[in-house]
Design a protein around this motif. Structure first.
Motif, PDB file in Angstrom:
ATOM      1  N   GLY A 209       0.791  -1.228   0.000  1.00 55.92           N
ATOM      2  CA  GLY A 209       0.000   0.000   0.000  1.00 55.92           C
ATOM      3  C   GLY A 209       0.822   1.275   0.000  1.00 55.92           C
ATOM      4  N   ALA A 210       2.142   1.144  -0.160  1.00 59.40           N
ATOM      5  CA  ALA A 210       3.023   2.306  -0.029  1.00 59.40           C
ATOM      6  C   ALA A 210       2.774   3.362  -1.094  1.00 59.40           C
ATOM      7  CB  ALA A 210       4.484   1.864  -0.074  1.00 59.40           C
ATOM      8  N   ALA A 211       2.191   2.975  -2.226  1.00 62.28           N
ATOM      9  CA  ALA A 211       1.941   3.948  -3.296  1.00 62.28           C
ATOM     10  C   ALA A 211       0.865   4.953  -2.915  1.00 62.28           C
ATOM     11  CB  ALA A 211       1.565   3.229  -4.588  1.00 62.28           C
ATOM     12  N   GLY A 212       0.109   4.626  -1.871  1.00 60.57           N
ATOM     13  CA  GLY A 212      -0.910   5.569  -1.423  1.00 60.57           C
ATOM     14  C   GLY A 212      -2.295   4.958  -1.439  1.00 60.57           C
ATOM     15  N   PRO A 213      -3.196   5.414  -0.566  1.00 58.28           N
ATOM     16  CA  PRO A 213      -4.560   4.875  -0.501  1.00 58.28           C
ATOM     17  C   PRO A 213      -5.271   4.972  -1.848  1.00 58.28           C
ATOM     18  CG  PRO A 213      -4.108   6.330   1.361  1.00 58.28           C
ATOM     19  CD  PRO A 213      -2.965   6.487   0.411  1.00 58.28           C
ATOM     20  N   GLY A 214      -5.913   3.865  -2.234  1.00 52.82           N
ATOM     21  CA  GLY A 214      -6.672   3.851  -3.469  1.00 52.82           C
ATOM     22  C   GLY A 214      -5.866   3.510  -4.700  1.00 52.82           C
ATOM     23  N   THR A 215      -4.529   3.556  -4.590  1.00 52.36           N
ATOM     24  CA  THR A 215      -3.696   3.255  -5.758  1.00 52.36           C
ATOM     25  C   THR A 215      -3.739   1.772  -6.095  1.00 52.36           C
ATOM     26  OG1 THR A 215      -2.225   5.066  -5.159  1.00 52.36           O
ATOM     27  CG2 THR A 215      -1.372   3.452  -6.724  1.00 52.36           C
ATOM     28  N   THR A 216      -3.583   0.930  -5.073  1.00 52.37           N
ATOM     29  CA  THR A 216      -3.652  -0.519  -5.239  1.00 52.37           C
ATOM     30  C   THR A 216      -4.767  -1.052  -4.348  1.00 52.37           C
ATOM     31  OG1 THR A 216      -1.271  -0.671  -5.662  1.00 52.37           O
ATOM     32  CG2 THR A 216      -2.401  -2.692  -5.015  1.00 52.37           C
ATOM     33  N   PRO A 217      -5.789  -1.682  -4.899  1.00 52.05           N
ATOM     34  CA  PRO A 217      -6.851  -2.239  -4.062  1.00 52.05           C
ATOM     35  C   PRO A 217      -6.262  -3.241  -3.055  1.00 52.05           C
ATOM     36  CG  PRO A 217      -7.531  -2.204  -6.360  1.00 52.05           C
ATOM     37  CD  PRO A 217      -6.071  -1.855  -6.340  1.00 52.05           C
ATOM     38  N   LEU A 218      -6.490  -2.996  -1.781  1.00 53.94           N
ATOM     39  CA  LEU A 218      -5.844  -3.768  -0.723  1.00 53.94           C
ATOM     40  C   LEU A 218      -6.779  -3.870   0.469  1.00 53.94           C
ATOM     41  CD1 LEU A 218      -3.314  -5.032   0.723  1.00 53.94           C
ATOM     42  CD2 LEU A 218      -2.639  -2.683   1.286  1.00 53.94           C
ATOM     43  N   LEU A 219      -6.879  -5.080   1.013  1.00 48.76           N
ATOM     44  CA  LEU A 219      -7.670  -5.310   2.214  1.00 48.76           C
ATOM     45  C   LEU A 219      -6.886  -6.243   3.126  1.00 48.76           C
ATOM     46  CD1 LEU A 219     -10.386  -5.087   3.804  1.00 48.76           C
ATOM     47  CD2 LEU A 219     -11.141  -7.122   2.533  1.00 48.76           C
TER      48      LEU A 219
ATOM     49  N   THR B 150     -16.059  -7.476  -4.034  1.00 46.44           N
ATOM     50  CA  THR B 150     -14.769  -7.260  -4.670  1.00 46.44           C
ATOM     51  C   THR B 150     -13.853  -6.644  -3.611  1.00 46.44           C
ATOM     52  OG1 THR B 150     -15.462  -5.088  -5.495  1.00 46.44           O
ATOM     53  CG2 THR B 150     -15.738  -6.982  -6.981  1.00 46.44           C
ATOM     54  N   VAL B 151     -12.573  -6.533  -3.913  1.00 43.31           N
ATOM     55  CA  VAL B 151     -11.627  -6.075  -2.896  1.00 43.31           C
ATOM     56  C   VAL B 151     -11.925  -4.643  -2.470  1.00 43.31           C
ATOM     57  CG1 VAL B 151      -9.190  -5.610  -2.389  1.00 43.31           C
ATOM     58  CG2 VAL B 151      -9.835  -7.677  -3.653  1.00 43.31           C
ATOM     59  N   ALA B 152     -12.220  -3.786  -3.426  1.00 39.68           N
ATOM     60  CA  ALA B 152     -12.370  -2.365  -3.118  1.00 39.68           C
ATOM     61  C   ALA B 152     -13.770  -1.821  -3.341  1.00 39.68           C
ATOM     62  CB  ALA B 152     -11.371  -1.547  -3.945  1.00 39.68           C
ATOM     63  N   GLY B 153     -14.641  -2.602  -3.956  1.00 38.64           N
ATOM     64  CA  GLY B 153     -15.975  -2.100  -4.264  1.00 38.64           C
ATOM     65  C   GLY B 153     -16.777  -1.803  -3.018  1.00 38.64           C
ATOM     66  N   PRO B 154     -17.612  -0.756  -3.048  1.00 38.09           N
ATOM     67  CA  PRO B 154     -18.404  -0.380  -1.866  1.00 38.09           C
ATOM     68  C   PRO B 154     -19.490  -1.402  -1.563  1.00 38.09           C
ATOM     69  CG  PRO B 154     -19.063   0.924  -3.770  1.00 38.09           C
ATOM     70  CD  PRO B 154     -17.855   0.133  -4.201  1.00 38.09           C
ATOM     71  N   ASN B 155     -19.730  -1.615  -0.290  1.00 36.36           N
ATOM     72  CA  ASN B 155     -20.816  -2.471   0.155  1.00 36.36           C
ATOM     73  C   ASN B 155     -21.056  -2.194   1.639  1.00 36.36           C
ATOM     74  OD1 ASN B 155     -19.284  -4.556   1.856  1.00 36.36           O
ATOM     75  ND2 ASN B 155     -18.176  -4.659  -0.094  1.00 36.36           N
ATOM     76  N   PRO B 156     -22.206  -2.562   2.163  1.00 40.37           N
ATOM     77  CA  PRO B 156     -22.510  -2.263   3.572  1.00 40.37           C
ATOM     78  C   PRO B 156     -21.565  -2.926   4.565  1.00 40.37           C
ATOM     79  CG  PRO B 156     -24.513  -2.777   2.360  1.00 40.37           C
ATOM     80  CD  PRO B 156     -23.370  -3.104   1.447  1.00 40.37           C
ATOM     81  N   ILE B 157     -21.010  -4.089   4.217  1.00 40.82           N
ATOM     82  CA  ILE B 157     -20.097  -4.776   5.129  1.00 40.82           C
ATOM     83  C   ILE B 157     -18.837  -3.957   5.325  1.00 40.82           C
ATOM     84  CG2 ILE B 157     -18.679  -6.846   5.461  1.00 40.82           C
ATOM     85  CD1 ILE B 157     -20.813  -8.408   3.913  1.00 40.82           C
ATOM     86  N   TYR B 158     -18.248  -3.516   4.233  1.00 36.65           N
ATOM     87  CA  TYR B 158     -17.037  -2.701   4.335  1.00 36.65           C
ATOM     88  C   TYR B 158     -17.327  -1.374   5.038  1.00 36.65           C
ATOM     89  CZ  TYR B 158     -14.766  -5.810   0.880  1.00 36.65           C
ATOM     90  OH  TYR B 158     -14.227  -6.878   0.212  1.00 36.65           O
TER      91      TYR B 158
ATOM     92  N   VAL C 226     -14.592 -11.895  -5.047  1.00 41.61           N
ATOM     93  CA  VAL C 226     -13.980 -12.037  -6.367  1.00 41.61           C
ATOM     94  C   VAL C 226     -12.846 -11.027  -6.465  1.00 41.61           C
ATOM     95  CG1 VAL C 226     -14.314 -11.883  -8.854  1.00 41.61           C
ATOM     96  CG2 VAL C 226     -16.125 -12.840  -7.410  1.00 41.61           C
ATOM     97  N   ASP C 227     -11.626 -11.511  -6.519  1.00 37.76           N
ATOM     98  CA  ASP C 227     -10.452 -10.653  -6.613  1.00 37.76           C
ATOM     99  C   ASP C 227      -9.713 -10.948  -7.908  1.00 37.76           C
ATOM    100  OD1 ASP C 227      -9.987 -13.181  -5.072  1.00 37.76           O
ATOM    101  OD2 ASP C 227      -7.907 -12.635  -5.442  1.00 37.76           O
ATOM    102  N   GLY C 228      -8.869 -10.008  -8.319  1.00 35.35           N
ATOM    103  CA  GLY C 228      -8.154 -10.182  -9.570  1.00 35.35           C
ATOM    104  C   GLY C 228      -6.711  -9.733  -9.467  1.00 35.35           C
ATOM    105  N   PRO C 229      -5.997  -9.697 -10.594  1.00 34.48           N
ATOM    106  CA  PRO C 229      -4.601  -9.259 -10.600  1.00 34.48           C
ATOM    107  C   PRO C 229      -4.476  -7.847 -10.054  1.00 34.48           C
ATOM    108  CG  PRO C 229      -5.191 -10.284 -12.696  1.00 34.48           C
ATOM    109  CD  PRO C 229      -6.466 -10.082 -11.937  1.00 34.48           C
ATOM    110  N   ASP C 230      -3.381  -7.612  -9.329  1.00 34.74           N
ATOM    111  CA  ASP C 230      -3.086  -6.292  -8.756  1.00 34.74           C
ATOM    112  C   ASP C 230      -4.122  -5.855  -7.733  1.00 34.74           C
ATOM    113  OD1 ASP C 230      -0.753  -6.015 -10.378  1.00 34.74           O
ATOM    114  OD2 ASP C 230      -2.018  -5.394 -12.045  1.00 34.74           O
ATOM    115  N   GLU C 231      -4.861  -6.830  -7.183  1.00 34.14           N
ATOM    116  CA  GLU C 231      -5.732  -6.595  -6.035  1.00 34.14           C
ATOM    117  C   GLU C 231      -5.287  -7.567  -4.953  1.00 34.14           C
ATOM    118  OE1 GLU C 231      -9.893  -5.242  -8.149  1.00 34.14           O
ATOM    119  OE2 GLU C 231      -9.648  -7.345  -7.591  1.00 34.14           O
TER     120      GLU C 231
END
Length: 325
Positions: A25-35, A100-108, A151-156
């Motif tokens: 996550g060093a590139a900054g928030p939102g740059t790389t989807p990360l959980l 998805t890793v970064a998509g909005p939802n009530p759980i997140y 459902v996750d993908g490359p670079d997530e």
């Protein structure tokens, strides 16, 4: 891509999980989807990411919101009669709500918080009222449900700090990762945990890579090579940076020693090199669900939970259009 950090208690797996997440996550928030997810009975990942202890214990817990999690994930899946009928292994099917890793939802929105620049969810501590009457895996079950619908993908990236030792085999959660990184000190006791873990994991085709930790010199590396062979991926040496991290002081990740930073980068590159097999992932999830249904879950719920399996459903990007959005 999903990774788990496992190992003997005290081996440094939480520290390395946090450092890896921070490095990604060093590139900054939102740059790389990360959980990041703390699925250890000892809830220390937030502190390792830099949260003050008093803030870490105030994070909302997945285990406390299991009914909400179940109701949301159930969606319009006709094979699941109610949220109460869902157990930790309930697989996704047509009509389920997928994450998805970064998509909005009530759980997140309810349960994921930014800690040290990393989005973090925690299972929650083993509470006093749980002593003697509950199993910690009832809390970890929330993580298993999430990963069964993710459902996750490359670079997530999803980084999970697992329970210590071979205790993670008490559920099917150990099959929910693209790669598992076993943190191993150059000691006989740490190697014994590796041997126990690898014996179970290989029966299920789980990719396990050993990351040496607390390495002082070449003799430590030689010892690890002798004991784990080609499973040794890389190692992390002792350092002031990591010592500070283990004491709850999260220095800027850019200050990490080059050799140790390279080890973290190799962990990420190894994960990136994994080939996702969504059919196998789905099949393993179904296998453990059927085991649980037969062993206890159907009797507990009063329903035949084998009927929750959607035989034509395979989790993956192609399933997103089958989900209840």
């Amino acid at each position: 891509m999903k990774m788990a950090f496992v190992g003997k208690g005290g081996s440094g797996k939480t520290t390395l999980a946090a450092l890896t997440a921070r490095r990604i996550g060093a590139a900054g928030p939102g740059t790389t989807p990360l959980l990041a997810i703390d699925a250890d009975i000892n809830q220390h990942l937030a502190a390792a990411l830099g949260a003050p202890e008093d803030e870490a214990v105030m994070l909302p817990a997945l285990g406390d919101q299991l009914p909400m999690i179940k109701e949301y994930l159930r969606g319009a899946n006709p094979r699941i009669a109610s949220a109460d009928a869902m157990v930790k292994t309930t697989p996704a099917g047509t009509g389920s709500r997928l994450l998805t890793v970064a998509g909005p939802n009530p759980i997140y929105e309810a349960l994921v918080r930014d800690v040290g620049g990393v989005r973090l969810a925690v299972t929650g501590p083993f509470a006093t009222e749980d002593l003697g009457v509950a199993c910690y895996h009832s809390k970890v079950g929330a993580v298993e449900l999430l990963l069964n619908h993710l459902v996750d993908g490359p670079d997530e990236y999803v980084v999970v700090d697992m329970t210590a030792g071979a205790d993670s085999f008490a559920s099917g959660l150990f099959t929910r990762f693209d790669a598992t990184f076993l943190v191993c000190e150059p000691t006989v006791r740490s190697v014994s945990v590796y041997r126990q873990y690898i014996g179970y994991a290989r029966d299920f085709g789980v990719r396990v890579h050993v990351v040496g930790n607390k390495v002082d010199d070449a003799s430590d590396v030689d010892f690890l090579r002798e004991q784990v062979g080609d499973d040794l991926l890389t190692w992390v040496g002792r350092s002031d940076f990591i010592k500070a991290a283990e004491r709850g002081v999260a220095r800027p990740i850019a200050d990490l020693e080059p050799a140790n930073a390279a080890a973290l980068d190799l962990i990420r590159a190894t994960l990136d090199g994994c080939v996702k097999d969504w059919e196998l992932y789905t099949r393993q999830g179904v296998e453990f669900h059927l085991r649980n249904a037969s062993a206890w879950a159907s009797a507990k719920t009063g329903q035949d939970l084998s009927e929750q399996v959607d035989p034509g459903f395979v989790l993956g990007p192609q399933a997103l259009h089958l989900a209840d959005r």
